[in-house]
Motif scaffolding. Sequence first.
Motif, PDB file in Angstrom:
ATOM      1  N   ALA A   1       0.817  -1.212   0.000  1.00  0.00           N
ATOM      2  CA  ALA A   1       0.000   0.000   0.000  1.00  0.00           C
ATOM      3  C   ALA A   1       0.851   1.263   0.000  1.00  0.00           C
ATOM      4  CB  ALA A   1      -0.938  -0.001   1.208  1.00  0.00           C
ATOM      5  N   ASN A   2       2.077   1.180   0.526  1.00  0.00           N
ATOM      6  CA  ASN A   2       2.947   2.358   0.572  1.00  0.00           C
ATOM      7  C   ASN A   2       3.611   2.646  -0.769  1.00  0.00           C
ATOM      8  OD1 ASN A   2       2.318   2.746   3.231  1.00  0.00           O
ATOM      9  ND2 ASN A   2       4.279   2.049   4.046  1.00  0.00           N
ATOM     10  N   LEU A   3       3.381   1.785  -1.754  1.00  0.00           N
ATOM     11  CA  LEU A   3       3.934   1.998  -3.088  1.00  0.00           C
ATOM     12  C   LEU A   3       2.891   2.525  -4.065  1.00  0.00           C
ATOM     13  CD1 LEU A   3       6.132  -1.225  -3.373  1.00  0.00           C
ATOM     14  CD2 LEU A   3       6.859   1.079  -2.714  1.00  0.00           C
ATOM     15  N   LEU A   4       1.637   2.609  -3.616  1.00  0.00           N
ATOM     16  CA  LEU A   4       0.593   3.158  -4.476  1.00  0.00           C
ATOM     17  C   LEU A   4       0.763   4.672  -4.608  1.00  0.00           C
ATOM     18  CD1 LEU A   4      -2.608   1.257  -3.253  1.00  0.00           C
ATOM     19  CD2 LEU A   4      -1.436   0.973  -5.442  1.00  0.00           C
ATOM     20  N   PRO A   5       0.427   5.239  -5.748  1.00  0.00           N
ATOM     21  CA  PRO A   5       0.532   6.693  -5.909  1.00  0.00           C
ATOM     22  C   PRO A   5      -0.401   7.451  -4.964  1.00  0.00           C
ATOM     23  CG  PRO A   5       0.293   5.585  -8.036  1.00  0.00           C
ATOM     24  CD  PRO A   5      -0.003   4.563  -6.983  1.00  0.00           C
ATOM     25  N   GLY A   6       0.000   8.665  -4.628  1.00  0.00           N
ATOM     26  CA  GLY A   6      -0.871   9.557  -3.865  1.00  0.00           C
ATOM     27  C   GLY A   6      -1.033   9.195  -2.410  1.00  0.00           C
ATOM     28  N   THR A   7      -0.029   8.566  -1.822  1.00  0.00           N
ATOM     29  CA  THR A   7      -0.128   8.204  -0.418  1.00  0.00           C
ATOM     30  C   THR A   7       1.051   8.729   0.383  1.00  0.00           C
ATOM     31  OG1 THR A   7      -0.083   6.342   1.138  1.00  0.00           O
ATOM     32  CG2 THR A   7       0.901   5.962  -1.004  1.00  0.00           C
ATOM     33  N   LEU A   8       0.773   9.164   1.602  1.00  0.00           N
ATOM     34  CA  LEU A   8       1.840   9.576   2.503  1.00  0.00           C
ATOM     35  C   LEU A   8       2.761   8.406   2.806  1.00  0.00           C
ATOM     36  CD1 LEU A   8      -0.341  11.776   4.872  1.00  0.00           C
ATOM     37  CD2 LEU A   8       1.473  12.616   3.361  1.00  0.00           C
ATOM     38  N   GLY A   9       2.264   7.188   2.559  1.00  0.00           N
ATOM     39  CA  GLY A   9       3.084   6.002   2.728  1.00  0.00           C
ATOM     40  C   GLY A   9       4.288   5.985   1.815  1.00  0.00           C
ATOM     41  N   ASN A  10       4.260   6.735   0.697  1.00  0.00           N
ATOM     42  CA  ASN A  10       5.447   6.839  -0.160  1.00  0.00           C
ATOM     43  C   ASN A  10       6.633   7.376   0.629  1.00  0.00           C
ATOM     44  OD1 ASN A  10       3.665   8.042  -3.155  1.00  0.00           O
ATOM     45  ND2 ASN A  10       3.840   5.983  -2.305  1.00  0.00           N
ATOM     46  N   VAL A  11       6.364   8.351   1.497  1.00  0.00           N
ATOM     47  CA  VAL A  11       7.435   8.935   2.310  1.00  0.00           C
ATOM     48  C   VAL A  11       7.890   7.932   3.374  1.00  0.00           C
ATOM     49  CG1 VAL A  11       8.143  10.930   3.679  1.00  0.00           C
ATOM     50  CG2 VAL A  11       6.394  11.201   1.918  1.00  0.00           C
ATOM     51  N   ASP A  12       6.930   7.203   3.950  1.00  0.00           N
ATOM     52  CA  ASP A  12       7.287   6.136   4.894  1.00  0.00           C
ATOM     53  C   ASP A  12       8.222   5.137   4.226  1.00  0.00           C
ATOM     54  OD1 ASP A  12       5.590   7.261   6.790  1.00  0.00           O
ATOM     55  OD2 ASP A  12       3.900   5.958   6.256  1.00  0.00           O
ATOM     56  N   ALA A  13       7.918   4.791   2.967  1.00  0.00           N
ATOM     57  CA  ALA A  13       8.740   3.824   2.232  1.00  0.00           C
ATOM     58  C   ALA A  13      10.146   4.363   2.012  1.00  0.00           C
ATOM     59  CB  ALA A  13       8.080   3.481   0.896  1.00  0.00           C
ATOM     60  N   VAL A  14      10.245   5.628   1.655  1.00  0.00           N
ATOM     61  CA  VAL A  14      11.563   6.253   1.463  1.00  0.00           C
ATOM     62  C   VAL A  14      12.377   6.158   2.753  1.00  0.00           C
ATOM     63  CG1 VAL A  14      12.766   8.454   1.116  1.00  0.00           C
ATOM     64  CG2 VAL A  14      10.859   7.821  -0.382  1.00  0.00           C
ATOM     65  N   GLU A  15      11.758   6.502   3.861  1.00  0.00           N
ATOM     66  CA  GLU A  15      12.473   6.489   5.147  1.00  0.00           C
ATOM     67  C   GLU A  15      12.891   5.072   5.536  1.00  0.00           C
ATOM     68  OE1 GLU A  15      10.351  10.420   7.194  1.00  0.00           O
ATOM     69  OE2 GLU A  15       9.479   8.424   7.497  1.00  0.00           O
ATOM     70  N   LEU A  16      11.980   4.109   5.369  1.00  0.00           N
ATOM     71  CA  LEU A  16      12.288   2.724   5.709  1.00  0.00           C
ATOM     72  C   LEU A  16      13.422   2.175   4.868  1.00  0.00           C
ATOM     73  CD1 LEU A  16      11.652  -0.050   7.014  1.00  0.00           C
ATOM     74  CD2 LEU A  16       9.958  -0.395   5.178  1.00  0.00           C
ATOM     75  N   ILE A  17      13.329   2.345   3.561  1.00  0.00           N
ATOM     76  CA  ILE A  17      14.352   1.809   2.664  1.00  0.00           C
ATOM     77  C   ILE A  17      15.701   2.467   2.924  1.00  0.00           C
ATOM     78  CG2 ILE A  17      15.061   1.645   0.242  1.00  0.00           C
ATOM     79  CD1 ILE A  17      12.037   1.407  -0.432  1.00  0.00           C
ATOM     80  N   SER A  18      15.693   3.775   3.158  1.00  0.00           N
ATOM     81  CA  SER A  18      16.934   4.488   3.446  1.00  0.00           C
ATOM     82  C   SER A  18      17.634   3.907   4.662  1.00  0.00           C
ATOM     83  CB  SER A  18      16.645   5.973   3.675  1.00  0.00           C
ATOM     84  OG  SER A  18      17.830   6.669   4.030  1.00  0.00           O
ATOM     85  N   GLN A  19      16.883   3.665   5.718  1.00  0.00           N
ATOM     86  CA  GLN A  19      17.473   3.097   6.936  1.00  0.00           C
ATOM     87  C   GLN A  19      18.056   1.718   6.682  1.00  0.00           C
ATOM     88  OE1 GLN A  19      14.259   3.144   9.752  1.00  0.00           O
ATOM     89  NE2 GLN A  19      14.247   5.376   9.962  1.00  0.00           N
ATOM     90  N   LYS A  20      17.306   0.889   5.938  1.00  0.00           N
ATOM     91  CA  LYS A  20      17.733  -0.493   5.733  1.00  0.00           C
ATOM     92  C   LYS A  20      18.934  -0.623   4.805  1.00  0.00           C
ATOM     93  CE  LYS A  20      14.425  -2.388   8.224  1.00  0.00           C
ATOM     94  NZ  LYS A  20      14.709  -3.164   9.471  1.00  0.00           N
ATOM     95  N   ILE A  21      18.919   0.108   3.701  1.00  0.00           N
ATOM     96  CA  ILE A  21      20.001  -0.078   2.734  1.00  0.00           C
ATOM     97  C   ILE A  21      21.287   0.608   3.179  1.00  0.00           C
ATOM     98  CG2 ILE A  21      18.368  -0.349   0.824  1.00  0.00           C
ATOM     99  CD1 ILE A  21      19.107   2.444  -0.128  1.00  0.00           C
TER     100      ILE A  21
END
Length: 355
Positions: free
Chosen positions: A332-352
Motif C-alpha cells: 500500500a505504501n507503493l501506491l501513488p498519492g499516499t503519505l506512505g510513499n514517504v514512509d517507504a523512502v524512510e524505511l528503505i533508506s534506513q535499511k540499505i
Amino acid sequence: MNVLSRNTLSSRLALVGAAGAFLLALSACGQSVTAPPPAGEGSGAASSGTAGAIGGSATASGPVSITNCGTELTFAEAPQRAVGLSPAQTELLLRLGVGETLVGQAQTGLQALPADVASQAEQVKVLSKGEPPAREELLSVNPDLVLSPTSYEFTAEQGYASVEQLKKAGAQAYIATGGCADRRASAVVTDLVTDIENLGSLFRKPEQAAQLSKQVKDRLAAVSQANASATAPTVAQLFVDGKSLSAIGAGIEADIIKQAGGKNVFSPDDKLFESFFAAAVSPEQVASLNPDAIVFATTSDTQTASIEAYLRETFPQVTAVQENRLVAVPSANLLPGTLGNVDAVELISQKIHDR
C-alpha cells in the motif's frame, strides 16, 4: 491484519500495463518518455478560484478548477460528499481537516488508517474492503468527489463506476497524479505534493495543505541530508509472486529508491522497460547484477517470510542476501498519492544504509 488481495494487486498491475502499452502505441515513446512536470504544473495544478478556509468547515468563496490526468475539474463550491477509494486518500482528507465531508471509504483492507486519525473515520461507511466498490455501492452514497490512487478503481469492465458514469451521477473523479495512465512510468514521490495542493484548493484549505506539503518536503529533505555523504548502495526492486520475478525499473517505485539514496540496478533506459515500468526477469539476471540490497513489496508478515525464504534460497551468493539487506515494504505504501510513499523512502533508506 487486513491486506490487499493478490488478485486485486495482480489485476491492477495487468490493467495499468495494458494502458501503458496502449499509450505507447499512440505516442511511440518508451517508459522514460519525459521528465515529470514540477509540482503545481501539468498533471494537477490549481488554476483558478479563491480559497477561503473558515475554521474547520469546507465552505467555498468562488469556483476552483484544477487539471487532473488531462481533465479539468471545476467546483463551484468545496466538495461536500467525498469518497476515498483507498485508505491513503481517506487519510489525506482527514489530515486536511475535511473528514466531515466523507460519506464513504473503500478498500479498507489495503492498510489500517494511522492511529492518530483512525477514530475520525470510525463512523464513515465502508463501501468495500479487499477491492474497489461495485458501481451501485459507490453511487448509493451520492458522492460529489471520488478520490482514487489509480485509474483501476474506475474500470467499468470490472463492475466499478467509470469516470463517465460518475459524471452522469453528478460526481467528479480525482486520480492521484502519479496514478494517471500517461504518467505511471515517470511518476515521482513529490507528485504527492501536487495532490495535497490540489485537494487543498478544492476543499478551500490552503493553509492546511501548505503545512502538510511542508511536512512531506521536510521528511524527504531529512533523508537526503542523512545520505548526502554516503555511497549509494545498489538496489534491485522486485515483485515476487511465488517463484516468478518481476523487476521494477521506472515509476514512483523507482523514484522511492532514488529518494532513499539507493541506485537501482534496473533503469528506465533498459530495453526491458521500453513498454512498461515492470518486466519479468530471471533469477540469473538478478544474480548477475549482484545488488547490495533487494527491496520487495509485501501484503502481510506471512508473505514477507515466504518471499525472504525464496530470496535466500535463490540468491545465496548475492550481497543483499549475504549481508541481510532484504527490505520488505508494505504494498500500500507503493501506491501513488499516499503519505506512505514517504514512509517507504524512510524505511528503505534506513535499511540499505544499515542504520
